[in-house]
Design a protein around this motif. Structure first.
Motif, PDB file in Angstrom:
ATOM      1  N   THR A  51      48.749  36.306   7.597  1.00 58.81           N
ATOM      2  CA  THR A  51      47.671  36.111   7.214  1.00 58.81           C
ATOM      3  C   THR A  51      48.132  35.441   5.439  1.00 58.81           C
ATOM      4  OG1 THR A  51      49.010  38.343   5.711  1.00 58.81           O
ATOM      5  CG2 THR A  51      47.259  38.515   7.670  1.00 58.81           C
ATOM      6  N   ARG A  52      46.823  35.368   5.262  1.00 53.28           N
ATOM      7  CA  ARG A  52      47.045  34.556   4.372  1.00 53.28           C
ATOM      8  C   ARG A  52      47.564  34.858   2.944  1.00 53.28           C
ATOM      9  NH1 ARG A  52      43.046  29.911   4.294  1.00 53.28           N
ATOM     10  NH2 ARG A  52      43.085  29.439   6.679  1.00 53.28           N
ATOM     11  N   ASN A  53      48.039  34.642   1.887  1.00 50.45           N
ATOM     12  CA  ASN A  53      48.912  35.807   0.433  1.00 50.45           C
ATOM     13  C   ASN A  53      48.300  35.568  -0.444  1.00 50.45           C
ATOM     14  OD1 ASN A  53      51.074  36.776   1.767  1.00 50.45           O
ATOM     15  ND2 ASN A  53      51.785  34.685   1.552  1.00 50.45           N
ATOM     16  N   TYR A  54      46.956  34.381  -0.264  1.00 55.30           N
ATOM     17  CA  TYR A  54      46.286  34.309  -2.171  1.00 55.30           C
ATOM     18  C   TYR A  54      45.135  33.424  -1.257  1.00 55.30           C
ATOM     19  CZ  TYR A  54      48.283  29.480  -1.826  1.00 55.30           C
ATOM     20  OH  TYR A  54      49.171  27.979  -2.020  1.00 55.30           O
ATOM     21  N   ARG A  55      43.585  33.669  -1.972  1.00 60.30           N
ATOM     22  CA  ARG A  55      42.382  32.445  -1.734  1.00 60.30           C
ATOM     23  C   ARG A  55      42.672  31.325  -1.714  1.00 60.30           C
ATOM     24  NH1 ARG A  55      37.332  33.228  -5.064  1.00 60.30           N
ATOM     25  NH2 ARG A  55      39.377  33.154  -6.865  1.00 60.30           N
ATOM     26  N   GLN A  56      41.923  30.763  -0.697  1.00 57.90           N
ATOM     27  CA  GLN A  56      42.389  29.480  -0.425  1.00 57.90           C
ATOM     28  C   GLN A  56      43.451  28.746  -0.227  1.00 57.90           C
ATOM     29  OE1 GLN A  56      40.427  26.870  -4.278  1.00 57.90           O
ATOM     30  NE2 GLN A  56      38.595  27.645  -3.284  1.00 57.90           N
ATOM     31  N   GLN A  57      44.571  29.519   0.542  1.00 66.13           N
ATOM     32  CA  GLN A  57      46.108  29.261   0.472  1.00 66.13           C
ATOM     33  C   GLN A  57      46.141  28.336   1.650  1.00 66.13           C
ATOM     34  OE1 GLN A  57      48.518  32.749   1.762  1.00 66.13           O
ATOM     35  NE2 GLN A  57      50.295  30.866   3.027  1.00 66.13           N
ATOM     36  N   PRO A  58      46.411  27.198   1.777  1.00 68.60           N
ATOM     37  CA  PRO A  58      46.281  26.386   3.028  1.00 68.60           C
ATOM     38  C   PRO A  58      46.576  27.164   4.062  1.00 68.60           C
ATOM     39  CG  PRO A  58      47.374  24.886   1.184  1.00 68.60           C
ATOM     40  CD  PRO A  58      47.339  26.469   1.242  1.00 68.60           C
ATOM     41  N   PRO A  59      46.181  27.585   5.642  1.00 65.34           N
ATOM     42  CA  PRO A  59      46.828  27.706   6.669  1.00 65.34           C
ATOM     43  C   PRO A  59      48.031  27.625   7.033  1.00 65.34           C
ATOM     44  CG  PRO A  59      44.576  27.293   7.324  1.00 65.34           C
ATOM     45  CD  PRO A  59      45.277  26.424   5.910  1.00 65.34           C
ATOM     46  N   LEU A  60      48.938  28.433   7.395  1.00 67.12           N
ATOM     47  CA  LEU A  60      50.464  28.130   8.223  1.00 67.12           C
ATOM     48  C   LEU A  60      50.255  27.374   9.191  1.00 67.12           C
ATOM     49  CD1 LEU A  60      52.314  31.330   6.451  1.00 67.12           C
ATOM     50  CD2 LEU A  60      52.234  28.743   5.672  1.00 67.12           C
ATOM     51  N   ILE A  61      51.248  27.113  10.238  1.00 65.68           N
ATOM     52  CA  ILE A  61      51.335  26.416  10.914  1.00 65.68           C
ATOM     53  C   ILE A  61      51.800  27.487  11.990  1.00 65.68           C
ATOM     54  CG2 ILE A  61      51.874  24.605  12.573  1.00 65.68           C
ATOM     55  CD1 ILE A  61      51.796  22.914  10.176  1.00 65.68           C
ATOM     56  N   PRO A  62      51.471  27.667  13.100  1.00 64.44           N
ATOM     57  CA  PRO A  62      52.264  29.299  14.285  1.00 64.44           C
ATOM     58  C   PRO A  62      52.739  28.293  15.423  1.00 64.44           C
ATOM     59  CG  PRO A  62      50.408  28.989  14.747  1.00 64.44           C
ATOM     60  CD  PRO A  62      49.768  27.473  13.407  1.00 64.44           C
ATOM     61  N   HIS A  63      53.011  27.115  14.892  1.00 67.19           N
ATOM     62  CA  HIS A  63      54.037  26.722  16.026  1.00 67.19           C
ATOM     63  C   HIS A  63      55.140  25.822  15.360  1.00 67.19           C
ATOM     64  CE1 HIS A  63      51.703  22.892  15.586  1.00 67.19           C
ATOM     65  NE2 HIS A  63      51.124  23.466  16.057  1.00 67.19           N
ATOM     66  N   SER A  64      56.146  25.131  16.175  1.00 66.82           N
ATOM     67  CA  SER A  64      56.317  23.692  16.062  1.00 66.82           C
ATOM     68  C   SER A  64      56.090  23.085  15.758  1.00 66.82           C
ATOM     69  CB  SER A  64      58.474  24.604  16.353  1.00 66.82           C
ATOM     70  OG  SER A  64      59.430  23.048  15.993  1.00 66.82           O
ATOM     71  N   VAL A  65      56.902  21.898  14.757  1.00 64.18           N
ATOM     72  CA  VAL A  65      56.309  20.376  14.428  1.00 64.18           C
ATOM     73  C   VAL A  65      57.597  19.768  13.906  1.00 64.18           C
ATOM     74  CG1 VAL A  65      54.262  21.180  13.314  1.00 64.18           C
ATOM     75  CG2 VAL A  65      55.904  21.197  11.750  1.00 64.18           C
ATOM     76  N   ASP A  66      58.410  20.045  14.779  1.00 63.42           N
ATOM     77  CA  ASP A  66      59.646  19.377  14.447  1.00 63.42           C
ATOM     78  C   ASP A  66      59.779  17.891  15.173  1.00 63.42           C
ATOM     79  OD1 ASP A  66      60.792  21.228  13.348  1.00 63.42           O
ATOM     80  OD2 ASP A  66      62.408  21.968  15.232  1.00 63.42           O
ATOM     81  N   GLN A  67      59.328  17.443  15.971  1.00 66.33           N
ATOM     82  CA  GLN A  67      59.133  16.467  16.923  1.00 66.33           C
ATOM     83  C   GLN A  67      57.809  16.222  16.652  1.00 66.33           C
ATOM     84  OE1 GLN A  67      61.973  14.920  18.396  1.00 66.33           O
ATOM     85  NE2 GLN A  67      62.725  16.821  17.456  1.00 66.33           N
ATOM     86  N   TYR A  68      56.647  16.315  15.566  1.00 69.03           N
ATOM     87  CA  TYR A  68      55.522  15.611  15.393  1.00 69.03           C
ATOM     88  C   TYR A  68      55.456  14.458  14.309  1.00 69.03           C
ATOM     89  CZ  TYR A  68      52.269  19.440  16.753  1.00 69.03           C
ATOM     90  OH  TYR A  68      52.191  20.581  18.140  1.00 69.03           O
ATOM     91  N   GLN A  69      55.159  13.197  14.787  1.00 67.80           N
ATOM     92  CA  GLN A  69      55.102  11.790  13.680  1.00 67.80           C
ATOM     93  C   GLN A  69      53.482  11.906  13.282  1.00 67.80           C
ATOM     94  OE1 GLN A  69      54.423   8.800  16.555  1.00 67.80           O
ATOM     95  NE2 GLN A  69      54.490   7.179  14.492  1.00 67.80           N
ATOM     96  N   VAL A  70      54.082  11.882  11.915  1.00 64.65           N
ATOM     97  CA  VAL A  70      52.784  11.986  10.972  1.00 64.65           C
ATOM     98  C   VAL A  70      53.005  10.959   9.799  1.00 64.65           C
ATOM     99  CG1 VAL A  70      51.470  13.268   9.090  1.00 64.65           C
ATOM    100  CG2 VAL A  70      52.569  14.459  11.201  1.00 64.65           C
ATOM    101  N   ASP A  71      52.738   9.793   9.755  1.00 64.84           N
ATOM    102  CA  ASP A  71      52.718   8.706   9.283  1.00 64.84           C
ATOM    103  C   ASP A  71      52.266   8.185   8.864  1.00 64.84           C
ATOM    104  OD1 ASP A  71      53.011   7.362  11.730  1.00 64.84           O
ATOM    105  OD2 ASP A  71      55.032   7.458  11.285  1.00 64.84           O
ATOM    106  N   LEU A  72      51.888   6.604   8.689  1.00 63.88           N
ATOM    107  CA  LEU A  72      51.023   5.986   8.073  1.00 63.88           C
ATOM    108  C   LEU A  72      49.898   5.354   9.408  1.00 63.88           C
ATOM    109  CD1 LEU A  72      52.100   3.783   5.093  1.00 63.88           C
ATOM    110  CD2 LEU A  72      50.186   5.062   4.585  1.00 63.88           C
ATOM    111  N   LYS A  73      51.238   5.031  10.329  1.00 66.72           N
ATOM    112  CA  LYS A  73      49.901   4.891  12.011  1.00 66.72           C
ATOM    113  C   LYS A  73      49.789   6.026  12.131  1.00 66.72           C
ATOM    114  CE  LYS A  73      53.387   0.577  11.484  1.00 66.72           C
ATOM    115  NZ  LYS A  73      54.039   0.118  12.093  1.00 66.72           N
ATOM    116  N   ALA A  74      50.253   6.989  13.288  1.00 66.09           N
ATOM    117  CA  ALA A  74      49.048   8.109  13.863  1.00 66.09           C
ATOM    118  C   ALA A  74      49.922   9.563  12.909  1.00 66.09           C
ATOM    119  CB  ALA A  74      50.975   7.997  14.980  1.00 66.09           C
ATOM    120  N   ASN A  75      49.000  10.044  13.407  1.00 66.17           N
ATOM    121  CA  ASN A  75      49.089  11.751  12.878  1.00 66.17           C
ATOM    122  C   ASN A  75      48.999  12.428  14.328  1.00 66.17           C
ATOM    123  OD1 ASN A  75      48.931  14.379  12.113  1.00 66.17           O
ATOM    124  ND2 ASN A  75      47.542  13.542  10.610  1.00 66.17           N
TER     125      ASN A  75
END
Length: 139
Positions: A51-75
């Motif tokens: 659950t969120r701890n305060y109003r307008q807290q960004p949601p937490l990610i419920p899965h692993s993102v270890d191998q996720y590419q998030v950079d200028l070229k890809a998301n």
């Protein structure tokens, strides 16, 4: 002649003292730089959502993102959470605020100001507190 000798003597003493200091430095992890160190898997991803701890807290990610590419070229996050894919992937859709530029204009793609998901969203983990605190979630 005396000035050159004096300068050379100072340079030599600085060089030898820095070598002596460099030899006495030890790593904090107790192993050499090239040696692999085994790390325990202390924290596990939880199956359910936190659950969120305060109003307008960004949601937490419920899965692993270890191998996720998030950079200028890809998301990689957008392969499931973009409005064009979320329905067929059964994933939550991004908020419409993610498709607005700084002036509030609606865009067809994610705004550049919202491109790097991990600026606000982090994977959830039931980890011990790093420091003691008295934080209590809002109602």
């Amino acid at each position: 002649m005396k000035k050159i000798f004096f300068t050379s003597a100072i340079a030599a003493s600085v060089l030898f003292s820095s070598i002596a200091v460099a030899q006495s430095v030890e790593t904090l992890r107790g192993a050499g730089v090239a040696e692999p160190v085994a790390v325990e898997d202390v924290f596990q991803q939880d199956e359910g959502r936190f659950t969120r701890n305060y109003r307008q807290q960004p949601p937490l990610i419920p899965h692993s993102v270890d191998q996720y590419q998030v950079d200028l070229k890809a998301n990689r996050c957008l392969s499931c959470h973009d409005w064009t894919n979320a329905g067929e992937r059964n994933a939550p859709t991004l908020s419409m605020t993610h498709y607005q530029d700084r002036e509030g204009n609606q865009l067809d793609t994610v705004a550049g100001t919202r491109w790097f998901c991990n600026q606000c969203h982090v994977p959830q983990a039931d980890a011990p507190a790093l420091v003691e605190n008295t934080f209590e979630p809002s109602n």
